[in-house]
Design an enzyme around this catalytic site. Sequence first.
Site, PDB file in Angstrom:
ATOM      1  N   ASP A  33      88.522  92.380  28.828  1.00 27.53           N
ATOM      2  CA  ASP A  33      87.645  90.841  28.777  1.00 27.53           C
ATOM      3  C   ASP A  33      86.422  90.726  28.014  1.00 27.53           C
ATOM      4  O   ASP A  33      86.105  89.776  27.922  1.00 27.53           O
ATOM      5  CB  ASP A  33      86.992  91.701  30.493  1.00 27.53           C
ATOM      6  CG  ASP A  33      88.896  91.577  31.641  1.00 27.53           C
ATOM      7  OD1 ASP A  33      89.703  91.301  30.338  1.00 27.53           O
ATOM      8  OD2 ASP A  33      88.306  91.836  32.238  1.00 27.53           O
ATOM      9  N   ALA A  34      85.892  91.995  27.799  1.00 28.17           N
ATOM     10  CA  ALA A  34      84.331  91.547  27.184  1.00 28.17           C
ATOM     11  C   ALA A  34      84.284  91.168  26.156  1.00 28.17           C
ATOM     12  O   ALA A  34      83.470  90.214  25.503  1.00 28.17           O
ATOM     13  CB  ALA A  34      83.934  93.316  27.414  1.00 28.17           C
ATOM     14  N   LEU A  83      82.215  85.177  43.683  1.00 24.85           N
ATOM     15  CA  LEU A  83      80.943  85.694  44.083  1.00 24.85           C
ATOM     16  C   LEU A  83      79.788  85.667  42.795  1.00 24.85           C
ATOM     17  O   LEU A  83      80.481  85.605  41.424  1.00 24.85           O
ATOM     18  CB  LEU A  83      80.519  86.779  44.434  1.00 24.85           C
ATOM     19  CG  LEU A  83      81.262  87.686  45.392  1.00 24.85           C
ATOM     20  CD1 LEU A  83      80.894  89.346  45.740  1.00 24.85           C
ATOM     21  CD2 LEU A  83      80.691  87.267  46.511  1.00 24.85           C
ATOM     22  N   LYS A 115      83.102  96.899  43.837  1.00 26.67           N
ATOM     23  CA  LYS A 115      84.284  96.016  43.340  1.00 26.67           C
ATOM     24  C   LYS A 115      85.486  96.249  42.586  1.00 26.67           C
ATOM     25  O   LYS A 115      85.335  97.097  41.639  1.00 26.67           O
ATOM     26  CB  LYS A 115      83.887  95.328  42.908  1.00 26.67           C
ATOM     27  CG  LYS A 115      84.179  93.446  42.749  1.00 26.67           C
ATOM     28  CD  LYS A 115      83.253  92.870  42.049  1.00 26.67           C
ATOM     29  CE  LYS A 115      83.527  90.809  41.717  1.00 26.67           C
ATOM     30  NZ  LYS A 115      84.801  91.332  41.120  1.00 26.67           N
ATOM     31  N   LYS A 294      76.423  92.754  49.973  1.00 30.74           N
ATOM     32  CA  LYS A 294      76.104  91.373  51.464  1.00 30.74           C
ATOM     33  C   LYS A 294      75.539  91.863  51.754  1.00 30.74           C
ATOM     34  O   LYS A 294      75.393  93.087  52.482  1.00 30.74           O
ATOM     35  CB  LYS A 294      77.639  91.796  52.277  1.00 30.74           C
ATOM     36  CG  LYS A 294      78.843  91.286  50.871  1.00 30.74           C
ATOM     37  CD  LYS A 294      80.332  91.814  52.242  1.00 30.74           C
ATOM     38  CE  LYS A 294      81.616  91.452  51.800  1.00 30.74           C
ATOM     39  NZ  LYS A 294      82.912  91.798  52.363  1.00 30.74           N
TER      40      LYS A 294
END
Length: 669
Positions: A33-34, A83, A115, A294
């Site tokens: 992903d990076a 988010l 997460k 949150k």
Amino acid sequence: MQVPPKKRVVELRELLNTYNYEYHVNDASSVSDAVYDGLFNELKQLEAKHPELITQDSITQRVGNELKDGFQKIAHSTRMLSLNDVFDVEDVRAWVVRIDKLLPGHKHEFFADVKMDGLACALVYQDGVLVQAVTRGDSYIGEDVTNNVRTIKNVPLRLRSEDGFTQFLAGRTEIRGEIVMLKHDFAALNAKRRKNGDPEFANPRNLAAGTIRQLDPKLVAARPLHFRGYDLLRDNAGDVPTNMFAYEALSALGITRNQEASVFTTIDDVMRFVEHIGEVRDKLAFNTDGLVIKVNDRAQFSKLGVVGKQPRAAVAYKYAAEQATTIVKDIVISIGRTGAATPVAVFDPVVVAGTTVQHASLHNADEIARKDVRIGDTVVIFKAGDIIPQVESVVKELRPEDAEVFDYKQALAAQYPELEFERTGTDVVYRVKGSSGDLILKRSVEYYASKGALDIDTLGEKNVVALVDAGLVKDVADIYTLTYEDLIKLDRFADISARKLVLAIQAKKTPSLEKFILGLGIRHVGAQTAIDLANKFHSVAALKKATIEQLEQVDGIGKVVAESLVAWFSDEDNVALLDKFERVGVRPHFEKKSGKLTGISFVVTGSLESMSRDEAADKIRAQGGIFQTSVAKDTTYLVAGGKVGASKLKKAESYGTKVIDEKTLLELL
Ligand code: IVH
């Protein structure tokens, strides 16, 4: 060697499209992903800078997730939001300040959880029975993947009944969570594929996402997916007063959820949790790239509202990516104290694992050849925790056509024409010929102690040779640890000379910053450059951190000097040497020189009668003036010792530099 933006955007798009295809169609991505994000951001930035290059089909113009045919579309009861990312404690504090403004005096109770890196899914239970499972889709409308989700073993088809939570078995209960593939399941699956000679899957998230959207549930059942809840929705919001309560209810109802989730009342506690999870994240059963934080109270949560796609009351804390992409601007070779020639890749600054890096050691010629790193190449940089950044690989698809194979020997000869190098036996590095370790060291110590630099009395060539040969000095900083007892043992020293040398060295423990910088013997850094650097950066620590861009902003410093500095500070030996200077108590200090010549620059040509050029330079600098070696556009005075050549005069004239004689200089001084 810079690829023109017009060409670069086309190449980036092509490559990103390929990655996308691999990811979405083949469920097998060849890059992390990076790396994808790094290239995507580069494209976005190029397009922002050159809007005329944006095309309608550019990958940056794609909005949201498209929905695939073959699944029924279902509208979510409430939007499935995403988010905002935060990256450090400052961001978290800023988020809290924003909340405090909107909800003055609210109770500070934060809920935080790991997460998970998977895909979001909403499970709908009617009177306790699973009736529907829907992907996030475009946040309003998702895809009905109920049949596939039914194959996930830890998704209960009927909710458990437990005292205190039976209200959730009546009416509609929606449970939102993440579908992931656990790391050990992923590893086992790939091991099997390897054995069968099948291509391996790229990462658990892609595999989970690809699997859940398979049209054949049998295929889904063959791939072990896993569900973890993170939210519980009821028609009556009051049924779920806090996020922590939602998690307790999830457990009671038989839904797997993260046990790590907790409530905190201060940001410091939240940050300790962030740190703790950062340390144990490798050991978690699934991949994670951060945390979700949150507001715990759900009434406050909804009062805070939504901006765009993101609720104000929650953020995603992202751990810094350990990989990034950048372009190699140059390969500079630095010579360490043992005479070893170490190549360093210098590149456009990038943030990796939370710190800005702009160079990485390429270790030796073999390493460059093995990785085939060339100037102009786009490279993947890797840095984990405290580890020194490394060039992990080259993105060959983005290589400019004219990028030549890096010829190490030729580069050595070009960068150090005055030196000869050799590589002996099984040694992987080139070293200065005949240096056998000590030659360079002797020269470095001598230079450090020389008149122009630290000016250490009686530490001349012969003494340096004696000290190094006796094994008393293994690096320049070692001179500060020399004692009378050390010296008196050597033939060269008697009582007085030993005492004198120790005193002379100790007297130079707080050198001026510019003399110290000069004394380090960094290639291309002469007396004036050292002064300019001291004036600009004020400390060794700041100079060490300076980027090439910042260095180039200093008058008189160009690319060659900037790269040489960066290469020097990226050599591990040099970093260790600086640490040692600090340990032995050497404290270079910066003192702003000002006098009547502040801001005035001089060039002296020819020979002066009353003093040598070096003396003139010292006198000019002592009054805050700048001593330059050749006339440039910022030169104030050209001091003419004797006759001045016509070309020099012409140059001075074109720059508006005033030509003065020695007498006028003396008056100015
Ligand atoms: S709470 C308003 N908790 O991350 C969304 N989300 O960018 C509140 N995710 O869409 C989500 N683990 O798909 C939450 N423990 C967790 C999560 C989590 C993964 C995903 C989720 C969400 C995205 C947020």
